[in-house]
Design a protein around this motif. Structure first.
Motif, mmCIF file in Angstrom:
data_model
loop_
_atom_site.group_PDB
_atom_site.id
_atom_site.type_symbol
_atom_site.label_atom_id
_atom_site.label_comp_id
_atom_site.label_asym_id
_atom_site.label_seq_id
_atom_site.Cartn_x
_atom_site.Cartn_y
_atom_site.Cartn_z
ATOM 1 N N ALA A 193 0.834 -1.207 0.000
ATOM 2 C CA ALA A 193 0.000 0.000 0.000
ATOM 3 C C ALA A 193 0.864 1.250 0.000
ATOM 4 N N THR A 194 0.386 2.266 -0.703
ATOM 5 C CA THR A 194 1.007 3.583 -0.629
ATOM 6 C C THR A 194 0.051 4.597 -0.013
ATOM 7 N N ASP A 195 -1.112 4.134 0.420
ATOM 8 C CA ASP A 195 -2.093 4.971 1.104
ATOM 9 C C ASP A 195 -2.304 4.420 2.512
ATOM 10 N N ASP A 196 -2.683 5.293 3.453
ATOM 11 C CA ASP A 196 -2.943 4.788 4.795
ATOM 12 C C ASP A 196 -4.424 4.477 4.977
ATOM 13 N N VAL A 197 -4.726 3.809 6.069
ATOM 14 C CA VAL A 197 -6.090 3.337 6.298
ATOM 15 C C VAL A 197 -7.079 4.493 6.389
ATOM 16 N N ASP A 198 -6.698 5.574 7.063
ATOM 17 C CA ASP A 198 -7.618 6.709 7.197
ATOM 18 C C ASP A 198 -8.012 7.283 5.842
ATOM 19 N N ALA A 199 -7.072 7.296 4.903
ATOM 20 C CA ALA A 199 -7.373 7.826 3.569
ATOM 21 C C ALA A 199 -8.367 6.951 2.821
ATOM 22 N N SER A 200 -8.512 5.703 3.255
ATOM 23 C CA SER A 200 -9.387 4.773 2.538
ATOM 24 C C SER A 200 -10.841 4.865 2.957
ATOM 25 N N VAL A 201 -11.151 5.626 4.004
ATOM 26 C CA VAL A 201 -12.517 5.619 4.540
ATOM 27 C C VAL A 201 -13.564 5.942 3.479
ATOM 28 N N PRO A 202 -13.438 7.044 2.716
ATOM 29 C CA PRO A 202 -14.472 7.322 1.703
ATOM 30 C C PRO A 202 -14.606 6.201 0.670
ATOM 31 N N GLY A 203 -13.467 5.675 0.210
ATOM 32 C CA GLY A 203 -13.523 4.609 -0.775
ATOM 33 C C GLY A 203 -14.121 3.340 -0.216
ATOM 34 N N ALA A 204 -13.774 2.991 1.023
ATOM 35 C CA ALA A 204 -14.305 1.776 1.647
ATOM 36 C C ALA A 204 -15.813 1.876 1.833
ATOM 37 N N VAL A 205 -16.273 3.027 2.299
ATOM 38 C CA VAL A 205 -17.720 3.223 2.469
ATOM 39 C C VAL A 205 -18.420 3.164 1.121
ATOM 40 N N ARG A 206 -17.840 3.813 0.125
ATOM 41 C CA ARG A 206 -18.421 3.798 -1.227
ATOM 42 C C ARG A 206 -18.512 2.370 -1.758
ATOM 43 N N LEU A 207 -17.442 1.601 -1.592
ATOM 44 C CA LEU A 207 -17.413 0.235 -2.097
ATOM 45 C C LEU A 207 -18.442 -0.632 -1.392
ATOM 46 N N ALA A 208 -18.652 -0.391 -0.107
ATOM 47 C CA ALA A 208 -19.650 -1.157 0.635
ATOM 48 C C ALA A 208 -21.066 -0.821 0.195
ATOM 49 N N LEU A 209 -21.327 0.448 -0.037
ATOM 50 C CA LEU A 209 -22.692 0.898 -0.322
ATOM 51 C C LEU A 209 -23.105 0.736 -1.779
ATOM 52 N N THR A 210 -22.141 0.503 -2.677
ATOM 53 C CA THR A 210 -22.481 0.394 -4.093
ATOM 54 C C THR A 210 -22.460 -1.054 -4.578
ATOM 55 N N ALA A 211 -22.615 -1.998 -3.667
ATOM 56 C CA ALA A 211 -22.656 -3.403 -4.056
ATOM 57 C C ALA A 211 -23.881 -3.675 -4.920
ATOM 58 N N THR A 212 -23.683 -4.379 -6.031
ATOM 59 C CA THR A 212 -24.793 -4.800 -6.890
ATOM 60 C C THR A 212 -24.509 -6.187 -7.437
ATOM 61 N N ARG A 213 -25.568 -6.852 -7.842
ATOM 62 C CA ARG A 213 -25.445 -8.158 -8.482
ATOM 63 C C ARG A 213 -25.837 -8.022 -9.945
ATOM 64 N N HIS A 214 -25.674 -9.138 -10.670
ATOM 65 C CA HIS A 214 -26.074 -9.141 -12.076
ATOM 66 C C HIS A 214 -27.553 -8.792 -12.240
ATOM 67 N N ASP A 215 -28.389 -9.171 -11.258
ATOM 68 C CA ASP A 215 -29.820 -8.914 -11.373
ATOM 69 C C ASP A 215 -30.213 -7.536 -10.841
ATOM 70 N N GLY A 216 -29.226 -6.711 -10.462
ATOM 71 C CA GLY A 216 -29.508 -5.359 -10.026
ATOM 72 C C GLY A 216 -29.834 -5.216 -8.556
ATOM 73 N N VAL A 217 -29.937 -6.343 -7.823
ATOM 74 C CA VAL A 217 -30.236 -6.290 -6.391
ATOM 75 C C VAL A 217 -29.011 -5.751 -5.653
ATOM 76 N N ALA A 218 -29.236 -4.972 -4.607
ATOM 77 C CA ALA A 218 -28.141 -4.411 -3.814
ATOM 78 C C ALA A 218 -27.932 -5.255 -2.558
ATOM 79 N N PRO A 219 -26.945 -6.157 -2.546
ATOM 80 C CA PRO A 219 -26.706 -6.993 -1.377
ATOM 81 C C PRO A 219 -25.888 -6.241 -0.324
ATOM 82 N N THR A 220 -25.791 -6.837 0.835
ATOM 83 C CA THR A 220 -24.922 -6.297 1.872
ATOM 84 C C THR A 220 -23.485 -6.672 1.559
ATOM 85 N N ARG A 221 -22.572 -5.719 1.719
ATOM 86 C CA ARG A 221 -21.158 -6.008 1.512
ATOM 87 C C ARG A 221 -20.343 -5.370 2.631
#
Length: 314
Positions: free
Chosen positions: A154-182
């Motif tokens: 890594a060249t980034d620290d954990v604190d810098a990842s907070v927006p990306g981690a939250v975004r990645l968790a909240l934008t989960a989708t499946r092939h059928d368009g359902v939004a699962p928990t991630r």
């Protein structure tokens, strides 16, 4: 707008008790963990699982990987050495896991740094991993807010990842368009685990884990075991992932206390994984786990607590 976090508070007694019980259940039930992982760390990953209690199965061969995912308790997909045949096997495995409800963990090793595996990691995301775990640079690359690190580092620290981690968790989708928990887990000096609503930080551990090949990769297998068992115990995935980190870090801390370097640490770590008790893990959670809530700067989030005892602190 970037999310902000509430002030962190110690994990409550409820989460401490659940982490203790979950560790005992992992030991007692020995979940079967299928590992489609990289050739550099396969042996260490299998030994980590055996020491901790789960049963490893290193199955990534096209033609049988999907069949095995249907019967495994959980699946780990690690992109450390994604040769062509393994990629075919991985797609078979995650396809079957999705159909059969087998939880699986994606470890996007070096995502962002190399094009092929970055594209493949994004393809795998459409098959609904229960957990994505990696270092801060890998997580930011998958979230579309970073370019990756220096190879696997890594060249980034954990604190810098907070927006990306939250975004990645909240934008989960499946092939059928359902939004699962991630759940997204970011490894660092203090690990960060989030489902986009709660954020759990787990400190402690040992820097020696970064000097042993497979220290992070094997964590993915432990996470898979804890999530599979946690679902059987009706525990939220975000708590199961945090408990897995606490278990792993508690063992690393114990192993490091009596070893001078990475060679002896590796053996001591396996011993610690085998001997750490559920009560040890509960005590570690009480000392090292902190919980916060995710809020948006424009519109603060007001939701009920999801079991991590953060709601009482709001």
């Amino acid at each position: 707008m970037s999310p902000t976090l509430s002030d962190p508070v110690p994990a409550g007694d409820g989460f401490t008790r659940r982490a203790t019980a979950l560790t005992a259940a992992v030991r007692a039930t020995s979940p079967l963990i299928q590992c489609a992982t990289n050739q550099v760390v396969a042996n260490f990953t299998a030994n980590v699982l055996l020491a901790a209690g789960p049963a490893p199965a290193m199955v990534d061969v096209p033609g049988e990987a999907g069949e095995f995912a249907a019967i495994a308790s959980a699946l780990l997909v690690n992109l450390g050495t994604p040769h062509e045949a393994q990629r075919v096997g991985m797609l078979e495995a995650v396809g079957a896991a999705t159909v059969h409800g087998t939880p699986w963990v994606l470890d996007p090793v070096a995502a962002g740094a190399v094009g092929l595996r970055t594209r493949f990691a994004h393809e795998l995301l459409t098959h609904s991993p229960a957990v994505v775990r990696g270092n801060a640079s890998e997580i930011l690359a998958l979230a579309g807010t970073g370019s990756g690190g220096r190879g696997v580092d890594a060249t980034d620290d954990v604190d810098a990842s907070v927006p990306g981690a939250v975004r990645l968790a909240l934008t989960a989708t499946r092939h059928d368009g359902v939004a699962p928990t991630r759940v997204v887990a970011v490894s660092g000096a203090a690990d960060l685990i989030t489902d986009g609503r709660d954020v759990i930080r787990v400190g402690g551990g040992s820097e020696l884990l970064t000097r042993v090949t497979g220290g992070g990769c094997a964590l993915g297998a432990i996470i898979a075991a804890f999530v599979a068992t946690g679902r059987a115990e009706r525990m939220a995935d975000v708590e199961s992932v945090a408990a897995a980190h606490a278990f792993y870090s508690a063992a690393a801390e114990r192993a490091a206390a009596g070893t001078p370097g990475p060679g002896s640490f590796q053996a001591a770590f396996l011993d610690a994984l085998a001997t750490i008790t559920p009560d040890d893990v509960g005590a570690f959670v009480g000392e090292h786990a902190r919980v916060a809530r995710v809020r948006d700067e424009a519109e603060p989030i007001d939701r009920d607590s999801r079991g991590t005892d953060a709601g009482a602190a709001r």
